[in-house]
Design an enzyme around this catalytic site. Structure first.
Site: not given
Ligand code: NAD
Length: 372
Positions: A80, A179, A181-183
């Site tokens: 990383k 949450g 977001g993207n996932v």
């Molecule tokens: P993102 O930043 O697109 O979305 C995260 C969302 O969570 C945001 O909408 C944010 O407003 C919300 N959030 C933050 N704190 C919060 C809280 N206390 N309560 C409720 N909502 C809250 O991130 P992502 O890409 O969707 O990733 C989400 C998680 O999955 C992260 O932990 C990331 O490390 C993990 N992850 C993502 C991927 C990927 O492909 N994007 C792969 C493996 C792991």
């Protein structure tokens, strides 16, 4: 700042500190293991409070990548990198190119990709200095945003977890998604299509209300999500959400979501087992994006990636069976299998990480050869 005594430093093969005053770059690259192949892991840019916090973060995350790649049956190690700085203020093409130079000096032992604070498009700049990059924009021959594939893997993981714990499918069940977001958003769509009822939350109220309209979801305040009556809890925001404060509130029967490092401490995994809440280990269920970006070096094949991602469900089934058989918490069972693979013992037929188990087997395989 201490380095060698920093928690998580143990077992790291190499940690590189980078400083380039001309472009304002201060970064750390951590290579935890290349035992199964080159160390792949994202490059995070974040305004860390201090250097020690950045070091702790990169070491913890790189170690997690080793486990994730091993559990997914990939011929990859774990690494990383972090760039110290505010991505909204200091992220420039020059800085990203300089980061590429640092990655390139490692000669392919470390492969970088997007992460928190960096985007797929940023890596077009990084790519100018090194070919050891995955997760590139489609226009550059990459596969673009890996998040929908991560969400797909989490979905298959939820299906497998519900089948194991409740002996049924998702139709009519309630899933609490933290949450959006993207996932989380992509996951909500898959769950809604499968007939699940959704309870959602996000600190961004606009997103939460959009989800309410789009998926007919019930919206709750961020801190109320732990106590809602739902069959499944899918954390998709941040880590350490299973902790001393939240666990006593939980009435879920399954925890299966995309966030990294969901358990605040190992002990919480044991408590989940004691309370008969089935936990899908995070580094197993959220490997879909990694599987997708890793495929870039082999020539992306959507059908093959989808099959490997679907295999996350089969891997979880086997981890759950091992945990039931031995009475261990599921995260310990998953670790046991990862350590076996890292220890060089080939997976046996019927073993969760055997290729016949639905995920790709391998040791040092084609990806290592291609990027070396
Ligand atoms: P993102 O930043 O697109 O979305 C995260 C969302 O969570 C945001 O909408 C944010 O407003 C919300 N959030 C933050 N704190 C919060 C809280 N206390 N309560 C409720 N909502 C809250 O991130 P992502 O890409 O969707 O990733 C989400 C998680 O999955 C992260 O932990 C990331 O490390 C993990 N992850 C993502 C991927 C990927 O492909 N994007 C792969 C493996 C792991």
């Amino acid at each position: 700042m201490t380095v060698f005594s920093t928690e998580s430093f143990a077992d790291h093969e190499q940690v590189v500190f980078i400083s380039d005053d001309k472009v304002g770059l201060r970064a750390i690259i951590a290579i935890h293991s290349t035992r199964l192949g080159p160390a792949l892991g994202g490059c995070r840019m974040y305004p860390y409070a201090d250097e020690a916090s950045a070091l702790r973060d990169v070491l913890r995350l790189s170690r997690g990548m080793t486990f994730k790649a091993a559990a997914a049956g990939l011929g990859l190690g774990g690494g990383k990198s972090v760039i110290l700085g505010d991505p909204r203020k200091s992220k420039t093409p020059e800085l990203l190119r300089a980061m590429g130079v640092a990655v390139n000096r490692l000669g392919g032992r470390y492969i970088t990709a997007e992460d928190v604070g960096t985007t797929v498009d940023d890596f077009a700049w990084v790519r100018q200095s090194t070919r050891h990059v995955v997760g590139l924009p489609v226009a550059l021959g990459g596969t673009g945003d890996p998040s929908p594939t991560t969400a797909l893997g989490v979905y298959h993981g939820i299906v497998a977890s519900v089948a194991h714990r409740l002996g049924r499918d998702l139709r009519g069940l309630t899933v609490a998604v933290q949450g959006l977001g993207n996932v989380g958003w992509n996951l909500c769509r898959l769950l809604a299509d499968a007939g699940a009822h959704l309870v959602v939350t996000d600190i961004d109220a606009t997103l939460a209300h959009k989800a309410s309209a789009e998926f007919d979801a019930l919206v709750v305040e961020p801190d109320a999500i732990y106590a809602v009556r739902a069959d499944v809890f899918a954390p998709c925001a941040m880590g350490a959400v299973v902790n001393d404060r939240t666990l006593p509130q939980m009435k879920f029967r399954v925890i299966a979501g995309g966030s990294n490092n969901q358990l605040a401490r190992d002990e919480h995994g044991r408590q989940l087992r004691d309370r008969e809440i089935l936990y899908a280990p995070d580094f197993v269920i959220n490997a879909g994006g990694l599987i997708r970006v890793a495929s870039e070096h082999e020539g992306f094949n959507a059908a093959k990636v989808d099959a490997q991602v679907e295999g996350i469900g089969a891997t979880l089934h086997r981890i759950f069976e091992l945990a039931s058989r031995t009475g261990t918490p599921t995260h310990s069972a998953a670790m046991q299998l990862v350590q076996e693979r890292l220890g060089g013992h080939p997976a046996q037929p019927g073993h969760p990480l055997h290729p016949a188990g639905g995920v790709r087997g391998g040791g040092n395989n084609t990806l290592a050869e291609r990027v070396a």
